[in-house]
Design a protein around this motif. Structure first.
Motif, PDB file in Angstrom:
ATOM      1  N   ALA A  65      -1.235  -4.216  -2.554  1.00 11.11           N
ATOM      2  CA  ALA A  65      -0.973  -3.017  -1.764  1.00 11.11           C
ATOM      3  C   ALA A  65      -2.030  -1.966  -2.073  1.00 11.11           C
ATOM      4  O   ALA A  65      -2.740  -2.049  -3.075  1.00 11.11           O
ATOM      5  CB  ALA A  65       0.416  -2.472  -2.085  1.00 11.11           C
ATOM      6  N   CYS A  66      -2.108  -1.003  -1.167  1.00  8.08           N
ATOM      7  CA  CYS A  66      -3.000   0.134  -1.379  1.00  8.08           C
ATOM      8  C   CYS A  66      -2.339   1.058  -2.397  1.00  8.08           C
ATOM      9  O   CYS A  66      -1.164   1.389  -2.272  1.00  8.08           O
ATOM     10  CB  CYS A  66      -3.238   0.864  -0.065  1.00  8.08           C
ATOM     11  SG  CYS A  66      -4.331   2.291  -0.251  1.00  8.08           S
ATOM     12  N   ALA A  67      -3.098   1.439  -3.413  1.00  7.19           N
ATOM     13  CA  ALA A  67      -2.536   2.253  -4.484  1.00  7.19           C
ATOM     14  C   ALA A  67      -3.102   3.675  -4.502  1.00  7.19           C
ATOM     15  O   ALA A  67      -2.994   4.384  -5.490  1.00  7.19           O
ATOM     16  CB  ALA A  67      -2.762   1.565  -5.824  1.00  7.19           C
ATOM     17  N   GLU A  68      -3.759   4.059  -3.392  1.00  7.30           N
ATOM     18  CA  GLU A  68      -4.268   5.435  -3.285  1.00  7.30           C
ATOM     19  C   GLU A  68      -3.784   5.943  -1.935  1.00  7.30           C
ATOM     20  O   GLU A  68      -4.027   5.302  -0.928  1.00  7.30           O
ATOM     21  CB  GLU A  68      -5.805   5.462  -3.263  1.00  7.30           C
ATOM     22  CG  GLU A  68      -6.470   4.901  -4.481  1.00  7.30           C
ATOM     23  CD  GLU A  68      -6.761   5.974  -5.519  1.00  7.30           C
ATOM     24  OE1 GLU A  68      -6.593   7.172  -5.208  1.00  7.30           O
ATOM     25  OE2 GLU A  68      -7.120   5.600  -6.645  1.00  7.30           O
ATOM     26  N   TYR A  69      -3.111   7.076  -1.939  1.00 13.91           N
ATOM     27  CA  TYR A  69      -2.604   7.577  -0.663  1.00 13.91           C
ATOM     28  C   TYR A  69      -3.771   7.823   0.292  1.00 13.91           C
ATOM     29  O   TYR A  69      -4.701   8.549  -0.029  1.00 13.91           O
ATOM     30  CB  TYR A  69      -1.787   8.863  -0.850  1.00 13.91           C
ATOM     31  CG  TYR A  69      -1.214   9.314   0.470  1.00 13.91           C
ATOM     32  CD1 TYR A  69      -0.178   8.600   1.061  1.00 13.91           C
ATOM     33  CD2 TYR A  69      -1.748  10.391   1.153  1.00 13.91           C
ATOM     34  CE1 TYR A  69       0.319   8.960   2.291  1.00 13.91           C
ATOM     35  CE2 TYR A  69      -1.252  10.766   2.385  1.00 13.91           C
ATOM     36  CZ  TYR A  69      -0.217  10.044   2.948  1.00 13.91           C
ATOM     37  OH  TYR A  69       0.266  10.399   4.167  1.00 13.91           O
ATOM     38  N   CYS A  70      -3.712   7.190   1.480  1.00 16.33           N
ATOM     39  CA  CYS A  70      -4.878   7.195   2.359  1.00 16.33           C
ATOM     40  C   CYS A  70      -4.539   7.641   3.777  1.00 16.33           C
ATOM     41  O   CYS A  70      -5.332   7.457   4.687  1.00 16.33           O
ATOM     42  CB  CYS A  70      -5.501   5.804   2.373  1.00 16.33           C
ATOM     43  SG  CYS A  70      -4.351   4.532   2.903  1.00 16.33           S
ATOM     44  N   GLY A  71      -3.352   8.180   4.006  1.00 17.35           N
ATOM     45  CA  GLY A  71      -3.019   8.658   5.342  1.00 17.35           C
ATOM     46  C   GLY A  71      -1.614   8.248   5.727  1.00 17.35           C
ATOM     47  O   GLY A  71      -0.907   7.624   4.938  1.00 17.35           O
TER      48      GLY A  71
ATOM     49  N   GLY B 175      -0.353   5.957   7.494  1.00 18.71           N
ATOM     50  CA  GLY B 175       0.011   4.543   7.527  1.00 18.71           C
ATOM     51  C   GLY B 175      -0.186   3.851   6.194  1.00 18.71           C
ATOM     52  O   GLY B 175      -0.160   2.628   6.122  1.00 18.71           O
ATOM     53  N   HIS B 176      -0.345   4.639   5.149  1.00 14.22           N
ATOM     54  CA  HIS B 176      -0.613   4.096   3.805  1.00 14.22           C
ATOM     55  C   HIS B 176       0.359   2.977   3.428  1.00 14.22           C
ATOM     56  O   HIS B 176      -0.040   1.947   2.873  1.00 14.22           O
ATOM     57  CB  HIS B 176      -0.547   5.252   2.801  1.00 14.22           C
ATOM     58  CG  HIS B 176      -0.491   4.854   1.376  1.00 14.22           C
ATOM     59  ND1 HIS B 176      -1.536   4.218   0.754  1.00 14.22           N
ATOM     60  CD2 HIS B 176       0.479   4.998   0.437  1.00 14.22           C
ATOM     61  CE1 HIS B 176      -1.199   3.993  -0.511  1.00 14.22           C
ATOM     62  NE2 HIS B 176       0.010   4.445  -0.729  1.00 14.22           N
ATOM     63  N   GLN B 177       1.647   3.164   3.727  1.00 14.89           N
ATOM     64  CA  GLN B 177       2.660   2.181   3.307  1.00 14.89           C
ATOM     65  C   GLN B 177       2.519   0.848   4.051  1.00 14.89           C
ATOM     66  O   GLN B 177       3.129  -0.134   3.663  1.00 14.89           O
ATOM     67  CB  GLN B 177       4.073   2.762   3.476  1.00 14.89           C
ATOM     68  CG  GLN B 177       4.541   2.893   4.904  1.00 14.89           C
ATOM     69  CD  GLN B 177       3.931   4.110   5.629  1.00 14.89           C
ATOM     70  OE1 GLN B 177       3.208   4.906   5.034  1.00 14.89           O
ATOM     71  NE2 GLN B 177       4.228   4.259   6.902  1.00 14.89           N
ATOM     72  N   ASN B 178       1.708   0.813   5.129  1.00 16.93           N
ATOM     73  CA  ASN B 178       1.506  -0.447   5.857  1.00 16.93           C
ATOM     74  C   ASN B 178       0.390  -1.302   5.255  1.00 16.93           C
ATOM     75  O   ASN B 178       0.140  -2.405   5.733  1.00 16.93           O
ATOM     76  CB  ASN B 178       1.165  -0.162   7.316  1.00 16.93           C
ATOM     77  CG  ASN B 178       2.294   0.555   8.017  1.00 16.93           C
ATOM     78  OD1 ASN B 178       3.467   0.321   7.708  1.00 16.93           O
ATOM     79  ND2 ASN B 178       1.958   1.462   8.914  1.00 16.93           N
ATOM     80  N   MET B 179      -0.290  -0.771   4.256  1.00 20.47           N
ATOM     81  CA  MET B 179      -1.400  -1.512   3.669  1.00 20.47           C
ATOM     82  C   MET B 179      -0.887  -2.439   2.581  1.00 20.47           C
ATOM     83  O   MET B 179      -0.723  -2.012   1.439  1.00 20.47           O
ATOM     84  CB  MET B 179      -2.436  -0.562   3.083  1.00 20.47           C
ATOM     85  CG  MET B 179      -3.161   0.238   4.135  1.00 20.47           C
ATOM     86  SD  MET B 179      -4.570   1.074   3.458  1.00 20.47           S
ATOM     87  CE  MET B 179      -5.698  -0.270   3.161  1.00 20.47           C
ATOM     88  N   PHE B 180      -0.619  -3.673   2.943  1.00 20.08           N
ATOM     89  CA  PHE B 180      -0.184  -4.642   1.939  1.00 20.08           C
ATOM     90  C   PHE B 180      -0.541  -6.046   2.399  1.00 20.08           C
ATOM     91  O   PHE B 180      -0.867  -6.284   3.575  1.00 20.08           O
ATOM     92  CB  PHE B 180       1.316  -4.525   1.678  1.00 20.08           C
ATOM     93  CG  PHE B 180       2.176  -4.672   2.912  1.00 20.08           C
ATOM     94  CD1 PHE B 180       2.525  -5.942   3.347  1.00 20.08           C
ATOM     95  CD2 PHE B 180       2.602  -3.555   3.622  1.00 20.08           C
ATOM     96  CE1 PHE B 180       3.303  -6.083   4.484  1.00 20.08           C
ATOM     97  CE2 PHE B 180       3.383  -3.700   4.756  1.00 20.08           C
ATOM     98  CZ  PHE B 180       3.733  -4.955   5.198  1.00 20.08           C
TER      99      PHE B 180
ATOM    100  N   GLN C 149     -10.965   6.509   1.172  1.00 21.18           N
ATOM    101  CA  GLN C 149     -10.666   5.910  -0.129  1.00 21.18           C
ATOM    102  C   GLN C 149      -9.321   5.189  -0.089  1.00 21.18           C
ATOM    103  O   GLN C 149      -8.328   5.724   0.408  1.00 21.18           O
ATOM    104  CB  GLN C 149     -10.639   7.010  -1.180  1.00 21.18           C
ATOM    105  CG  GLN C 149     -10.348   6.471  -2.566  1.00 21.18           C
ATOM    106  CD  GLN C 149     -10.441   7.537  -3.626  1.00 21.18           C
ATOM    107  OE1 GLN C 149     -11.230   8.460  -3.533  1.00 21.18           O
ATOM    108  NE2 GLN C 149      -9.627   7.414  -4.651  1.00 21.18           N
ATOM    109  N   HIS C 150      -9.316   3.951  -0.588  1.00 18.51           N
ATOM    110  CA  HIS C 150      -8.087   3.172  -0.717  1.00 18.51           C
ATOM    111  C   HIS C 150      -7.965   2.671  -2.145  1.00 18.51           C
ATOM    112  O   HIS C 150      -8.817   2.955  -2.994  1.00 18.51           O
ATOM    113  CB  HIS C 150      -8.117   1.962   0.231  1.00 18.51           C
ATOM    114  CG  HIS C 150      -8.168   2.319   1.676  1.00 18.51           C
ATOM    115  ND1 HIS C 150      -7.082   2.750   2.380  1.00 18.51           N
ATOM    116  CD2 HIS C 150      -9.204   2.330   2.560  1.00 18.51           C
ATOM    117  CE1 HIS C 150      -7.435   2.989   3.640  1.00 18.51           C
ATOM    118  NE2 HIS C 150      -8.718   2.744   3.768  1.00 18.51           N
ATOM    119  N   GLY C 151      -6.892   1.909  -2.368  1.00 17.88           N
ATOM    120  CA  GLY C 151      -6.721   1.229  -3.649  1.00 17.88           C
ATOM    121  C   GLY C 151      -6.411  -0.223  -3.370  1.00 17.88           C
ATOM    122  O   GLY C 151      -6.014  -0.586  -2.267  1.00 17.88           O
TER     123      GLY C 151
HETATM  124 CU   LIG Z   1      -5.066   2.705   1.824  1.00 20.65          CU
END
Ligand SMILES: [Cu+2]
Length: 159
Positions: free
Chosen positions: A139-145, A147-152, A104-106
């Motif tokens: 950006a990803c707005a659901e904590y997903c692991g 590397g979450h902060q790299n999702m943008f 799950q992502h955002g």
């Molecule tokens: Cu994500």
């Protein structure tokens, strides 16, 4: 016989009245007004979606001048959005179709109302008109692991 204090009786009665009122409000909105939770645009297989058109070539498609569709894949390990950059002219309407290949992502585009939950197995869809020139990061707005902060990525709106 247990003695119930008068105020306690009022509170019990008030609670019951509130429960009945809220149940009625939910029933009216669901059945009379037809308000529902958002439903998926499509069901897909997250294992094969990255090889399945149109998500095999993620990115922007121009439907007509100023009207676009953006197909976006969200992925963990490595944590990324495909594509990470979208470029449109000011005034364009972009319909975003976003799905996940794994967890799950955002998908949130800053300074807009676009903020969707991205679930593996379904496509989330939302349109937005970009009326202002500038960069709109997403950006990803659901904590997903880890590397979450790299999702943008970003939507670049050009004059
Ligand atoms: Cu994500």
């Amino acid at each position: 016989m247990i003695h119930v204090h008068t105020y306690e009786k009022w509170w019990i009665a008030l609670t019951i009245v509130m429960l009945v009122a809220f149940t009625a409000a939910i029933s009216v909105s669901a059945f009379a007004n037809g308000i529902q939770l958002p439903s998926p645009e499509a069901r897909v297989d997250p294992k094969t979606i990255a090889q399945t058109p149109p998500f095999d070539k993620p990115g922007l498609r121009e439907l007509s001048p100023g009207k676009y569709e953006a197909y976006i894949l969200a992925q963990a390990s490595p944590w990324k959005f495909y594509p990470a950059e979208i470029r449109v002219k000011v005034g364009s309407t972009v319909t975003f179709y976003v799905t996940s290949v794994d967890v799950q992502h955002g998908f949130k585009i800053f300074d807009t109302n676009v903020n969707m939950q991205i679930l593996p197995g379904q496509v989330s869809k939302l349109a937005h008109t970009f009326d202002k020139v500038g960069e709109f990061p997403y950006a990803c707005a659901e904590y997903c692991g880890v590397g979450h902060q790299n999702m943008f990525g970003k939507v670049i709106v050009e004059p």
